[in-house]
Motif scaffolding. Structure first.
Motif, PDB file in Angstrom:
ATOM      1  N   HIS A  24      17.642 -49.873  -2.511  1.00  0.00           N
ATOM      2  CA  HIS A  24      16.803 -51.046  -2.028  1.00  0.00           C
ATOM      3  C   HIS A  24      15.823 -50.337  -0.788  1.00  0.00           C
ATOM      4  O   HIS A  24      14.806 -50.722  -0.547  1.00  0.00           O
ATOM      5  CB  HIS A  24      17.628 -52.330  -1.426  1.00  0.00           C
ATOM      6  N   MET A  78      10.899 -58.582  -4.889  1.00  0.00           N
ATOM      7  CA  MET A  78      12.258 -58.489  -5.561  1.00  0.00           C
ATOM      8  C   MET A  78      13.011 -59.755  -4.749  1.00  0.00           C
ATOM      9  O   MET A  78      13.712 -60.471  -5.570  1.00  0.00           O
ATOM     10  CB  MET A  78      13.002 -57.148  -5.007  1.00  0.00           C
ATOM     11  N   ASP A  79      12.758 -60.123  -3.797  1.00  0.00           N
ATOM     12  CA  ASP A  79      13.553 -61.314  -3.043  1.00  0.00           C
ATOM     13  C   ASP A  79      13.054 -62.449  -3.691  1.00  0.00           C
ATOM     14  O   ASP A  79      13.683 -63.252  -4.037  1.00  0.00           O
ATOM     15  CB  ASP A  79      12.967 -61.486  -1.788  1.00  0.00           C
ATOM     16  N   TYR A  88      14.691 -62.466  -7.404  1.00  0.00           N
ATOM     17  CA  TYR A  88      16.046 -62.707  -7.290  1.00  0.00           C
ATOM     18  C   TYR A  88      16.351 -64.390  -6.765  1.00  0.00           C
ATOM     19  O   TYR A  88      17.220 -64.893  -7.609  1.00  0.00           O
ATOM     20  CB  TYR A  88      16.746 -61.959  -6.177  1.00  0.00           C
ATOM     21  N   ARG A  89      15.272 -64.917  -6.228  1.00  0.00           N
ATOM     22  CA  ARG A  89      15.598 -66.323  -5.827  1.00  0.00           C
ATOM     23  C   ARG A  89      15.305 -67.261  -6.914  1.00  0.00           C
ATOM     24  O   ARG A  89      15.908 -68.093  -7.288  1.00  0.00           O
ATOM     25  CB  ARG A  89      14.715 -66.650  -4.839  1.00  0.00           C
ATOM     26  N   GLU A  96      15.309 -66.200 -10.324  1.00  0.00           N
ATOM     27  CA  GLU A  96      16.144 -65.376 -11.387  1.00  0.00           C
ATOM     28  C   GLU A  96      15.347 -64.727 -12.404  1.00  0.00           C
ATOM     29  O   GLU A  96      15.523 -63.765 -12.982  1.00  0.00           O
ATOM     30  CB  GLU A  96      17.040 -66.323 -11.968  1.00  0.00           C
ATOM     31  N   HIS A 112      13.828 -51.295 -11.288  1.00  0.00           N
ATOM     32  CA  HIS A 112      14.483 -52.588 -10.570  1.00  0.00           C
ATOM     33  C   HIS A 112      14.162 -53.768 -11.449  1.00  0.00           C
ATOM     34  O   HIS A 112      15.057 -54.895 -11.224  1.00  0.00           O
ATOM     35  CB  HIS A 112      13.877 -52.635  -9.305  1.00  0.00           C
ATOM     36  N   PRO A 131      15.299 -59.059 -12.738  1.00  0.00           N
ATOM     37  CA  PRO A 131      15.875 -57.945 -12.159  1.00  0.00           C
ATOM     38  C   PRO A 131      16.747 -57.303 -13.093  1.00  0.00           C
ATOM     39  O   PRO A 131      17.340 -57.907 -14.082  1.00  0.00           O
ATOM     40  CB  PRO A 131      16.598 -58.507 -11.083  1.00  0.00           C
ATOM     41  N   ARG A 158      22.258 -60.115  -9.447  1.00  0.00           N
ATOM     42  CA  ARG A 158      22.134 -60.896  -8.008  1.00  0.00           C
ATOM     43  C   ARG A 158      23.211 -60.410  -7.223  1.00  0.00           C
ATOM     44  O   ARG A 158      23.143 -59.987  -6.237  1.00  0.00           O
ATOM     45  CB  ARG A 158      21.813 -62.267  -7.937  1.00  0.00           C
ATOM     46  N   ASP A 159      24.467 -60.831  -7.984  1.00  0.00           N
ATOM     47  CA  ASP A 159      25.914 -60.691  -7.030  1.00  0.00           C
ATOM     48  C   ASP A 159      26.082 -58.859  -6.863  1.00  0.00           C
ATOM     49  O   ASP A 159      26.460 -58.528  -5.817  1.00  0.00           O
ATOM     50  CB  ASP A 159      27.014 -60.928  -7.723  1.00  0.00           C
ATOM     51  N   ALA A 166      23.573 -56.797  -6.467  1.00  0.00           N
ATOM     52  CA  ALA A 166      22.386 -56.448  -5.326  1.00  0.00           C
ATOM     53  C   ALA A 166      22.953 -56.880  -4.281  1.00  0.00           C
ATOM     54  O   ALA A 166      22.689 -56.086  -3.009  1.00  0.00           O
ATOM     55  CB  ALA A 166      21.035 -57.211  -6.008  1.00  0.00           C
ATOM     56  N   LYS A 167      23.564 -58.062  -3.911  1.00  0.00           N
ATOM     57  CA  LYS A 167      23.866 -58.527  -2.798  1.00  0.00           C
ATOM     58  C   LYS A 167      25.015 -57.748  -2.189  1.00  0.00           C
ATOM     59  O   LYS A 167      24.919 -57.465  -0.845  1.00  0.00           O
ATOM     60  CB  LYS A 167      24.349 -60.177  -2.943  1.00  0.00           C
TER      61      LYS A 167
END
Length: 132
Positions: free
Chosen positions: A7, A18-19, A22-23, A25, A57, A71, A75-76, A78-79
């Motif tokens: 990142h 990307m944010d 991800y929000r 999906e 990405h 993505p 998400r999990d 990446a988090k």
């Protein structure tokens, strides 16, 4: 497809995109554009989406005449990667320091219910993942 780079290798605008993805999906260029602060032109967003695909990405699916971007890293994952980076960079790998900083930022005491919910995952914190 190339493996996504960390990142850290993203520009500020690429991270914002990307944010958004991800929000949501999954998102079209127009949906990304609508959610960016001080948005650039539509063609700039399309260019950045293509660059993020080239970096590994994002991927896209065709939906009629438009591309829908998703993505490549769940998400999990990446988090978890982002949190590990923050812990290493700013808190010397100390979860305790990070939690203390989060509570300080919040600026108010946790309720008894919040404390109970926070205690649950910490009961097994030292155990290997996958159960033992």
């Amino acid at each position: 497809m190339p493996k996504p780079t960390p990142h850290l290798d993203l520009s500020r605008r690429e991270r914002q995109i990307m944010d958004v993805i991800y929000r949501l999906e999954r998102a079209t260029a127009a949906e990304v554009l609508d959610r960016l602060p001080e948005p650039p032109s539509y063609s700039a967003v399309r260019t950045l989406l293509r660059i993020l695909e080239e970096k590994g990405h994002l991927r896209h699916e065709q939906d009629g005449q438009r591309y829908v971007y998703l993505p490549t890293v769940p998400r999990d994952s990446a988090k978890e990667s982002a949190l590990k980076h923050v812990l290493r960079t700013f808190f010397d790998n100390s979860t305790e320091q990070a939690v203390a900083a989060l509570l300080d930022i919040r600026g108010e005491d946790l309720s008894e219910g919040e404390l109970v919910r926070l205690a649950r995952p910490t009961e097994h914190a030292g155990e290997p993942k996958g159960g033992a």
